[in-house]
Design an enzyme around this catalytic site. Sequence first.
Site, PDB file in Angstrom:
ATOM      1  N   CYS A   1       0.903  -1.248  -0.080  1.00 26.97           N
ATOM      2  CA  CYS A   1       0.003   0.314  -0.047  1.00 26.97           C
ATOM      3  C   CYS A   1       0.727   1.387   0.027  1.00 26.97           C
ATOM      4  O   CYS A   1       0.403   2.328  -0.340  1.00 26.97           O
ATOM      5  CB  CYS A   1      -1.066   0.140   1.227  1.00 26.97           C
ATOM      6  SG  CYS A   1      -2.016  -1.546   1.418  1.00 26.97           S
TER       7      CYS A   1
ATOM      8  N   ASN B   1      -9.902  -0.457   0.607  1.00 31.25           N
ATOM      9  CA  ASN B   1      -8.769  -0.431   0.636  1.00 31.25           C
ATOM     10  C   ASN B   1      -8.074  -0.763  -0.815  1.00 31.25           C
ATOM     11  O   ASN B   1      -8.249  -2.058  -1.017  1.00 31.25           O
ATOM     12  CB  ASN B   1      -8.067  -1.178   1.719  1.00 31.25           C
ATOM     13  CG  ASN B   1      -6.442  -1.201   1.712  1.00 31.25           C
ATOM     14  OD1 ASN B   1      -5.904  -0.570   0.828  1.00 31.25           O
ATOM     15  ND2 ASN B   1      -5.887  -1.563   2.715  1.00 31.25           N
TER      16      ASN B   1
ATOM     17  N   HIS C   1      -3.492   7.050   3.461  1.00 31.24           N
ATOM     18  CA  HIS C   1      -3.946   5.748   2.636  1.00 31.24           C
ATOM     19  C   HIS C   1      -5.373   5.448   3.245  1.00 31.24           C
ATOM     20  O   HIS C   1      -5.526   5.430   4.474  1.00 31.24           O
ATOM     21  CB  HIS C   1      -2.921   4.832   3.364  1.00 31.24           C
ATOM     22  CG  HIS C   1      -3.158   3.484   2.837  1.00 31.24           C
ATOM     23  ND1 HIS C   1      -3.630   3.105   1.522  1.00 31.24           N
ATOM     24  CD2 HIS C   1      -3.308   1.987   3.491  1.00 31.24           C
ATOM     25  CE1 HIS C   1      -3.820   1.649   1.531  1.00 31.24           C
ATOM     26  NE2 HIS C   1      -3.753   0.967   2.649  1.00 31.24           N
TER      27      HIS C   1
HETATM   28  C1  LIG Z   1      -9.866  -5.783  10.446  1.00 28.35           C
HETATM   29  C2  LIG Z   1     -10.608  -4.800  11.258  1.00 28.35           C
HETATM   30  C3  LIG Z   1     -11.253  -4.032  10.739  1.00 28.35           C
HETATM   31  C4  LIG Z   1     -11.141  -5.737  12.474  1.00 28.35           C
HETATM   32  O1  LIG Z   1     -11.704  -4.519  13.401  1.00 28.35           O
HETATM   33  P1  LIG Z   1     -11.405  -4.753  14.934  1.00 28.35           P
HETATM   34  O2  LIG Z   1     -11.913  -3.632  15.477  1.00 28.35           O
HETATM   35  O3  LIG Z   1     -10.032  -5.012  15.230  1.00 28.35           O
HETATM   36  O4  LIG Z   1     -12.340  -6.132  15.247  1.00 28.35           O
HETATM   37  P2  LIG Z   1     -12.277  -6.864  16.457  1.00 28.35           P
HETATM   38  O5  LIG Z   1     -10.968  -7.619  16.967  1.00 28.35           O
HETATM   39  O6  LIG Z   1     -12.763  -5.970  17.459  1.00 28.35           O
HETATM   40  O7  LIG Z   1     -13.429  -7.862  16.200  1.00 28.35           O
HETATM   41  C5  LIG Z   1     -13.087  -9.061  15.689  1.00 28.35           C
HETATM   42  C6  LIG Z   1     -14.313  -9.959  15.669  1.00 28.35           C
HETATM   43  O8  LIG Z   1     -15.094  -9.709  14.649  1.00 28.35           O
HETATM   44  C7  LIG Z   1     -15.281 -10.689  13.845  1.00 28.35           C
HETATM   45  N1  LIG Z   1     -15.222 -10.219  12.431  1.00 28.35           N
HETATM   46  C8  LIG Z   1     -14.141 -10.008  11.768  1.00 28.35           C
HETATM   47  N2  LIG Z   1     -14.474  -9.801  10.633  1.00 28.35           N
HETATM   48  C9  LIG Z   1     -15.984  -9.534  10.386  1.00 28.35           C
HETATM   49  C10 LIG Z   1     -16.836  -9.188   9.486  1.00 28.35           C
HETATM   50  N3  LIG Z   1     -16.414  -8.906   8.257  1.00 28.35           N
HETATM   51  N4  LIG Z   1     -18.200  -9.119   9.907  1.00 28.35           N
HETATM   52  C11 LIG Z   1     -18.537  -9.351  11.317  1.00 28.35           C
HETATM   53  N5  LIG Z   1     -17.616 -10.080  12.148  1.00 28.35           N
HETATM   54  C12 LIG Z   1     -16.489  -9.875  11.557  1.00 28.35           C
HETATM   55  C13 LIG Z   1     -14.334 -11.640  14.135  1.00 28.35           C
HETATM   56  O9  LIG Z   1     -14.409 -12.954  14.114  1.00 28.35           O
HETATM   57  C14 LIG Z   1     -14.147 -11.561  15.847  1.00 28.35           C
HETATM   58  O10 LIG Z   1     -14.911 -12.197  16.156  1.00 28.35           O
HETATM   59  P3  LIG Z   1     -14.743 -12.623  17.832  1.00 28.35           P
HETATM   60  O11 LIG Z   1     -14.305 -11.572  18.603  1.00 28.35           O
HETATM   61  O12 LIG Z   1     -15.661 -13.478  18.095  1.00 28.35           O
HETATM   62  O13 LIG Z   1     -13.302 -13.542  17.427  1.00 28.35           O
HETATM   63  C15 LIG Z   1      -9.339  -3.978  12.077  1.00 28.35           C
HETATM   64  O14 LIG Z   1      -8.389  -4.758  12.955  1.00 28.35           O
HETATM   65  C16 LIG Z   1      -8.567  -3.548  10.755  1.00 28.35           C
HETATM   66  O15 LIG Z   1      -9.014  -2.436  10.094  1.00 28.35           O
HETATM   67  N6  LIG Z   1      -7.366  -3.653  10.786  1.00 28.35           N
HETATM   68  C17 LIG Z   1      -6.508  -2.983   9.974  1.00 28.35           C
HETATM   69  C18 LIG Z   1      -6.571  -3.537   8.573  1.00 28.35           C
HETATM   70  C19 LIG Z   1      -5.834  -2.977   7.417  1.00 28.35           C
HETATM   71  O16 LIG Z   1      -5.833  -1.725   7.392  1.00 28.35           O
HETATM   72  N7  LIG Z   1      -4.977  -3.616   6.548  1.00 28.35           N
HETATM   73  C20 LIG Z   1      -4.528  -3.028   5.616  1.00 28.35           C
HETATM   74  C21 LIG Z   1      -3.350  -2.093   5.950  1.00 28.35           C
HETATM   75  S1  LIG Z   1      -2.385  -1.483   4.475  1.00 28.35           S
END
Ligand SMILES: CC(C)(COP(=O)(O)OP(=O)(O)OC[C@H]1O[C@@H](n2cnc3c(N)ncnc32)[C@H](O)[C@@H]1OP(=O)(O)O)[C@@H](O)C(=O)NCCC(=O)NCCS
Length: 345
Positions: free
Chosen positions: A132, A302, A272
């Site tokens: 990215c 993204n 980004h």
């Molecule tokens: C992926 C992301 C959105 C998850 O958000 P989060 O607030 O960390 O999520 P949480 O860890 O609080 O929640 C995860 C829970 O949601 C669930 N979950 C994950 N994706 C889900 C979805 N699409 N729909 C519903 N539930 C989902 C998981 O299974 C997990 O459940 P559990 O607690 O029962 O195990 C976030 O971590 C993120 O944006 N990370 C960076 C990603 C990124 O930018 N990557 C590219 C970088 S260039």
Amino acid sequence: MSSSPAAKFKNPRARYNFQGRTCSISGVGSYVPARILTNAEIEKKVDTSDEWITSRTGIKERHIAADDEFTSDLATHAARKAMQMASVTPEQIDLIITATITPDMPFPSTSCLVQQKLGARKAAAFDVEAACSGFIFGLEIAQQFIMSRTYDTVLVIGAEKLSSIVDWEDRNTCVLFGDGAGAAILQNRPNAHGLLTAVMGSDGEKSGLLFMPGGGSRCPATANSVQARMHFLRMEGKETFKSAVQAMQTAAEEALRRCEIDITKIKCVVPHQANRRIIDAVGERLGARPDQLFVNVDKYGNTSAASVAIALDEAVSSGRVQRGDLILLVVFGAGLTWGAAVIEW
Ligand SMILES: CC(C)(COP(=O)(O)OP(=O)(O)OC[C@H]1O[C@@H](n2cnc3c(N)ncnc32)[C@H](O)[C@@H]1OP(=O)(O)O)[C@@H](O)C(=O)NCCC(=O)NCCS
């Protein structure tokens, strides 16, 4: 009596005076495929909801390329728009740099395919792989070639067909990504300022946070690798989130420090577009007002290397940025990689 020894070889650059040389962005352009995939449609593929995706990421929809539309096609569309704005013909382009993690194929480079599609026969062409962060890495490479007088006109592209490496059965990742391309023409323009500085950084210790295990020399394609879904991207979401906020803050502060300006001088911060919460957290840490932040993650998700390039084009075309305004680009990606750039538009 001492005199400097006669040069053994001719160095063509030795006669140049780099002073007064500037690297200006004379054109930008972007392109996204026509097909829009909404959160409501993803609800039908995996166990998720529009409410979850919107509240955790800010993403409402993303664009998905057609089966017969490839990264080089998206890149070429964006490039043509940037060339039109800069009034640059294909023959004028000296170098094409495409940042992508979803090349049409492992080789030849997507840049060579774009060169052929544009008819930019004079241009050298290669790809940059910094995930990215690739568009800022590409801008900085282009600037080096222009400042050293190696080239006058460089086309930098960020382009991705991420839908081809997203695991559509994994709700943790499939909701986050989309396809698209953005491009810029960089040129030496007397008395123009353009790219004032660019910061780049990497941390291979954290390469396991976001990666695609299959398809390289470590794990070539086999029936087993396909069955184990190794040709799709994998991500540790929470750790990636934390690293992104920290790295983007550090890179942006370093870029501002080098230019001896504070955030209040920036007209538009173009981060980004990975997640609305990451953008807001970075903005807050930098002390930016919400109206300084450019956000379009709701429309595209993204798009990796294309993300900040599309956002820059939209910031310009929407009138958010006028000639003479300062823009702060700030990025983060797999590698890990990060970067920031200050542009005088
Ligand atoms: C992926 C992301 C959105 C998850 O958000 P989060 O607030 O960390 O999520 P949480 O860890 O609080 O929640 C995860 C829970 O949601 C669930 N979950 C994950 N994706 C889900 C979805 N699409 N729909 C519903 N539930 C989902 C998981 O299974 C997990 O459940 P559990 O607690 O029962 O195990 C976030 O971590 C993120 O944006 N990370 C960076 C990603 C990124 O930018 N990557 C590219 C970088 S260039």
